[in-house]
Design a protein around this motif. Sequence first.
Motif, PDB file in Angstrom:
ATOM      1  N   VAL A  25       0.917  -1.049  -0.047  1.00  0.00           N
ATOM      2  CA  VAL A  25       0.168  -0.143   0.034  1.00  0.00           C
ATOM      3  C   VAL A  25       0.754   1.124  -0.032  1.00  0.00           C
ATOM      4  O   VAL A  25       1.902   1.235   0.603  1.00  0.00           O
ATOM      5  CB  VAL A  25      -1.010   0.090   1.256  1.00  0.00           C
ATOM      6  CG1 VAL A  25      -1.930   1.338   1.337  1.00  0.00           C
ATOM      7  CG2 VAL A  25      -1.742  -1.043   1.299  1.00  0.00           C
ATOM      8  N   VAL A  26       0.556   2.166  -0.670  1.00  0.00           N
ATOM      9  CA  VAL A  26       1.316   3.495  -0.898  1.00  0.00           C
ATOM     10  C   VAL A  26       0.135   4.573  -0.679  1.00  0.00           C
ATOM     11  O   VAL A  26      -0.943   4.603  -1.232  1.00  0.00           O
ATOM     12  CB  VAL A  26       1.818   3.682  -2.033  1.00  0.00           C
ATOM     13  CG1 VAL A  26       2.469   5.231  -2.085  1.00  0.00           C
ATOM     14  CG2 VAL A  26       3.029   2.650  -2.378  1.00  0.00           C
ATOM     15  N   ARG A  27       0.297   5.309   0.500  1.00  0.00           N
ATOM     16  CA  ARG A  27      -0.711   6.449   0.931  1.00  0.00           C
ATOM     17  C   ARG A  27      -0.183   7.741   1.045  1.00  0.00           C
ATOM     18  O   ARG A  27       1.151   7.799   1.329  1.00  0.00           O
ATOM     19  CB  ARG A  27      -1.266   6.001   2.384  1.00  0.00           C
ATOM     20  CG  ARG A  27      -2.288   4.912   2.279  1.00  0.00           C
ATOM     21  CD  ARG A  27      -3.389   5.332   2.065  1.00  0.00           C
ATOM     22  NE  ARG A  27      -4.455   4.197   2.116  1.00  0.00           N
ATOM     23  CZ  ARG A  27      -5.082   4.083   3.385  1.00  0.00           C
ATOM     24  NH1 ARG A  27      -5.018   4.619   4.490  1.00  0.00           N
ATOM     25  NH2 ARG A  27      -6.103   2.841   3.486  1.00  0.00           N
ATOM     26  N   SER A  28      -1.021   8.674   0.632  1.00  0.00           N
ATOM     27  CA  SER A  28      -0.619  10.046   0.901  1.00  0.00           C
ATOM     28  C   SER A  28      -1.492  10.877   1.708  1.00  0.00           C
ATOM     29  O   SER A  28      -2.711  10.617   1.450  1.00  0.00           O
ATOM     30  CB  SER A  28      -0.591  10.872  -0.695  1.00  0.00           C
ATOM     31  OG  SER A  28      -0.149  12.166  -0.522  1.00  0.00           O
ATOM     32  N   ARG A  29      -0.798  11.543   2.694  1.00  0.00           N
ATOM     33  CA  ARG A  29      -1.992  12.568   3.375  1.00  0.00           C
ATOM     34  C   ARG A  29      -2.411  13.645   2.621  1.00  0.00           C
ATOM     35  O   ARG A  29      -1.632  14.429   1.896  1.00  0.00           O
ATOM     36  CB  ARG A  29      -1.389  12.892   4.406  1.00  0.00           C
ATOM     37  CG  ARG A  29      -1.654  14.133   5.285  1.00  0.00           C
ATOM     38  CD  ARG A  29      -3.254  13.491   6.323  1.00  0.00           C
ATOM     39  NE  ARG A  29      -3.027  12.240   6.889  1.00  0.00           N
ATOM     40  CZ  ARG A  29      -4.300  11.768   7.378  1.00  0.00           C
ATOM     41  NH1 ARG A  29      -5.456  12.325   6.928  1.00  0.00           N
ATOM     42  NH2 ARG A  29      -4.122  10.728   7.877  1.00  0.00           N
ATOM     43  N   GLY A  30      -3.543  14.008   2.566  1.00  0.00           N
ATOM     44  CA  GLY A  30      -4.140  15.290   1.862  1.00  0.00           C
ATOM     45  C   GLY A  30      -3.643  16.438   2.183  1.00  0.00           C
ATOM     46  O   GLY A  30      -3.035  16.616   3.306  1.00  0.00           O
ATOM     47  N   PHE A  31      -3.909  17.441   1.584  1.00  0.00           N
ATOM     48  CA  PHE A  31      -3.138  18.874   1.870  1.00  0.00           C
ATOM     49  C   PHE A  31      -3.596  19.236   3.310  1.00  0.00           C
ATOM     50  O   PHE A  31      -3.176  19.785   4.029  1.00  0.00           O
ATOM     51  CB  PHE A  31      -3.840  19.693   0.801  1.00  0.00           C
ATOM     52  CG  PHE A  31      -3.061  21.255   1.238  1.00  0.00           C
ATOM     53  CD1 PHE A  31      -1.846  21.275   1.017  1.00  0.00           C
ATOM     54  CD2 PHE A  31      -3.912  22.073   1.725  1.00  0.00           C
ATOM     55  CE1 PHE A  31      -1.428  22.705   1.182  1.00  0.00           C
ATOM     56  CE2 PHE A  31      -3.633  23.392   1.926  1.00  0.00           C
ATOM     57  CZ  PHE A  31      -2.055  23.942   1.651  1.00  0.00           C
ATOM     58  N   ALA A  32      -4.827  19.148   3.370  1.00  0.00           N
ATOM     59  CA  ALA A  32      -5.494  19.507   5.004  1.00  0.00           C
ATOM     60  C   ALA A  32      -4.823  18.826   6.143  1.00  0.00           C
ATOM     61  O   ALA A  32      -4.247  19.252   7.123  1.00  0.00           O
ATOM     62  CB  ALA A  32      -6.856  19.404   4.972  1.00  0.00           C
ATOM     63  N   GLY A  33      -4.707  17.511   5.974  1.00  0.00           N
ATOM     64  CA  GLY A  33      -4.015  16.630   6.886  1.00  0.00           C
ATOM     65  C   GLY A  33      -2.518  16.928   7.043  1.00  0.00           C
ATOM     66  O   GLY A  33      -2.002  16.960   8.136  1.00  0.00           O
ATOM     67  N   GLN A  34      -1.811  17.428   6.042  1.00  0.00           N
ATOM     68  CA  GLN A  34      -0.548  17.611   5.950  1.00  0.00           C
ATOM     69  C   GLN A  34      -0.369  19.107   6.806  1.00  0.00           C
ATOM     70  O   GLN A  34       0.518  19.411   7.471  1.00  0.00           O
ATOM     71  CB  GLN A  34       0.160  17.812   4.414  1.00  0.00           C
ATOM     72  CG  GLN A  34       0.223  16.499   3.855  1.00  0.00           C
ATOM     73  CD  GLN A  34       0.918  16.791   2.489  1.00  0.00           C
ATOM     74  OE1 GLN A  34       0.897  17.857   1.934  1.00  0.00           O
ATOM     75  NE2 GLN A  34       1.441  15.753   1.935  1.00  0.00           N
ATOM     76  N   VAL A  35      -1.411  19.901   6.662  1.00  0.00           N
ATOM     77  CA  VAL A  35      -1.167  21.094   7.223  1.00  0.00           C
ATOM     78  C   VAL A  35      -1.286  21.149   8.701  1.00  0.00           C
ATOM     79  O   VAL A  35      -0.594  21.512   9.353  1.00  0.00           O
ATOM     80  CB  VAL A  35      -2.037  22.355   6.782  1.00  0.00           C
ATOM     81  CG1 VAL A  35      -2.539  23.467   7.519  1.00  0.00           C
ATOM     82  CG2 VAL A  35      -1.669  22.777   5.216  1.00  0.00           C
ATOM     83  N   MET A  36      -2.402  20.222   9.148  1.00  0.00           N
ATOM     84  CA  MET A  36      -2.642  19.958  10.677  1.00  0.00           C
ATOM     85  C   MET A  36      -1.418  19.131  11.254  1.00  0.00           C
ATOM     86  O   MET A  36      -1.044  19.652  12.177  1.00  0.00           O
ATOM     87  CB  MET A  36      -3.944  19.285  10.588  1.00  0.00           C
ATOM     88  CG  MET A  36      -5.202  19.999  10.477  1.00  0.00           C
ATOM     89  SD  MET A  36      -5.458  21.272  11.263  1.00  0.00           S
ATOM     90  CE  MET A  36      -5.728  20.593  13.141  1.00  0.00           C
ATOM     91  N   ALA A  37      -0.792  18.353  10.248  1.00  0.00           N
ATOM     92  CA  ALA A  37       0.181  17.372  11.092  1.00  0.00           C
ATOM     93  C   ALA A  37       1.405  18.545  11.234  1.00  0.00           C
ATOM     94  O   ALA A  37       2.124  18.341  12.128  1.00  0.00           O
ATOM     95  CB  ALA A  37       0.721  16.370   9.969  1.00  0.00           C
TER      96      ALA A  37
END
Length: 107
Positions: A25-37
């Motif tokens: 599995v390859v996953r990417s966090r969405g833009f909003a999730g990246q900002v919160m992280a």
Amino acid sequence: MLIVTTENIEGYRIKEVKGACYGLVVRSRGFAGQVMASFRSLAGGEIKEYTAMLEDARKQAIDRLTNNAHAMGANAVVMFRYDSGEIGQNMSEIVAYGTAVIVEKIE
């Protein structure tokens, strides 16, 4: 499907080795999730957005491993492991792997 981290399964005998099996599995966090992280990383502590993403990715990887082993005709996986890595700056790779086998209960 039995999935174990050990070489053998107590109470079972390995009848046939089918070979290596995996689930990727390859996953990417969405833009909003990246900002919160990013904001959470400034304060320190657990980054819950990434924890949830990686938990889901591990579950999906083990589901894919199970499907792969089943397609090979196996009813168990021995020597099960997870591995992970990063691709670029915002993608995570999770692989679940092991050896697909046919086992039978010892009577």
